[in-house]
Design an enzyme around this catalytic site. Structure first.
Site, PDB file in Angstrom:
ATOM      1  N   CYS A  98       1.016  -1.540   0.168  1.00 42.88           N
ATOM      2  CA  CYS A  98      -0.152   0.133   0.585  1.00 42.88           C
ATOM      3  C   CYS A  98       1.052   0.832   0.246  1.00 42.88           C
ATOM      4  O   CYS A  98       1.373   1.493  -0.676  1.00 42.88           O
ATOM      5  CB  CYS A  98      -1.093  -0.052   1.438  1.00 42.88           C
ATOM      6  SG  CYS A  98      -2.455   1.231   1.095  1.00 42.88           S
ATOM      7  N   HIS A 188      -3.749  -5.494   0.489  1.00 46.01           N
ATOM      8  CA  HIS A 188      -2.868  -5.811   1.552  1.00 46.01           C
ATOM      9  C   HIS A 188      -2.914  -7.177   1.871  1.00 46.01           C
ATOM     10  O   HIS A 188      -4.225  -7.689   2.079  1.00 46.01           O
ATOM     11  CB  HIS A 188      -3.622  -4.612   2.875  1.00 46.01           C
ATOM     12  CG  HIS A 188      -3.130  -3.687   3.095  1.00 46.01           C
ATOM     13  ND1 HIS A 188      -1.899  -2.820   3.731  1.00 46.01           N
ATOM     14  CD2 HIS A 188      -4.249  -2.228   2.271  1.00 46.01           C
ATOM     15  CE1 HIS A 188      -2.517  -1.684   3.910  1.00 46.01           C
ATOM     16  NE2 HIS A 188      -3.606  -1.382   3.285  1.00 46.01           N
ATOM     17  N   GLU A 190      -1.522  -8.374   4.487  1.00 46.04           N
ATOM     18  CA  GLU A 190      -1.799  -8.668   5.572  1.00 46.04           C
ATOM     19  C   GLU A 190      -3.030  -8.759   6.177  1.00 46.04           C
ATOM     20  O   GLU A 190      -3.525  -8.971   7.323  1.00 46.04           O
ATOM     21  CB  GLU A 190      -0.639  -8.373   6.913  1.00 46.04           C
ATOM     22  CG  GLU A 190      -0.965  -6.348   6.599  1.00 46.04           C
ATOM     23  CD  GLU A 190      -0.821  -5.845   5.147  1.00 46.04           C
ATOM     24  OE1 GLU A 190      -1.081  -4.777   5.863  1.00 46.04           O
ATOM     25  OE2 GLU A 190      -1.125  -6.090   4.495  1.00 46.04           O
TER      26      GLU A 190
END
Length: 243
Positions: A98, A188, A190
């Site tokens: 990001c 993202h 994660e």
């Protein structure tokens, strides 16, 4: 992992207040997704003046997301960008996520600015380019996958010599590779389906200004397990370099 050198997570921001009920922060979610043991991770926050190590003393680098904007050109961003450029030149494995994707692109000569299509947030379908099939990192992903997104700015122009690896309806540059061991991912990997609704809510007012419905986007949130493979594969690349 018993690596001689640590994985450095460049912590460029902190989670939004609405996520206080969810344990951890960007660096914790990234390390967990990579299967990296805490003792083998070094977290460095350049925006707080923390020193950056010599690139050849680290096994790999992951750059987190942030509420900051690359276009702010803060001193810490410029310092981190110079350091990342040196690390890439030395072929240290680097993964920008990001804001980290945008900072890495800027460090390598790309251009970052506001996304002309507005905020991209929620669970979004990402399509990979043909080049991804031959890429050491992105080849671990399917050609079409769901991913969690939350950003206002974008890599508007890729760095010279970079290879485009993926795109979405609102974002032309969801992923890129530069050289043999550096990558950017606008999404993202994660984040999970617990986290992303909070970012949709965070952008509710701006989405309304763009005639987009936050409630509709929240209803479309779904798991994006396939995107998390990116973290595991990056960890493998770093470990291969240490063996």
């Amino acid at each position: 992992m018993n690596a001689r050198r640590p994985l450095v997570i460049l912590k460029t921001g902190r989670k939004i207040p609405a996520l206080e009920t969810i344990a951890g922060d960007y660096e914790d979610w990234i390390a967990a997704g990579m299967g990296w043991q805490p003792g083998a991770v070094r977290v460095i926050a350049p925006d707080r003046g923390e020193a950056l190590p010599a690139p050849d003393t680290v096994a790999g680098i992951a750059i987190t997301g942030s509420g900051s904007m690359v276009t702010e050109r803060a001193d810490w961003m410029l310092r981190a960008a110079d350091w990342l450029g040196d690390a890439v030149q030395r072929e240290v494995p680097v993964l920008g996520i990001c804001f980290g994707h945008q900072l890495l692109a800027h460090a390598l000569g790309g251009e970052v600015d506001d996304n002309p299509h507005g905020v991209e947030v929620g669970t979004v379908e990402v399509s990979l380019e043909d080049a991804a099939a031959e890429d050491p990192l992105f080849s671990a992903l399917p050609t079409r996958l769901w991913a969690q997104l939350s950003h206002r700015q974008s890599v508007r122009v890729l760095p010279p010599g970079a290879t485009l690896l993926g795109a979405s309806e609102m974002e032309a540059h969801q992923g890129f590779a530069f050289g043999p061991r550096a990558w950017g991912a606008q999404f993202h990997p994660e984040f999970d389906e617990r986290i992303i609704p909070h970012f949709v809510e965070y952008y509710r007012a701006i989405l309304g200004e763009q005639s987009r419905c936050a409630d509709t986007l929240k209803s479309m949130v779904r798991p994006a397990h396939e995107s998390r493979v990116l973290l595991r594969r990056f960890a493998e690349i770093v470990r291969e370099g240490e063996s």
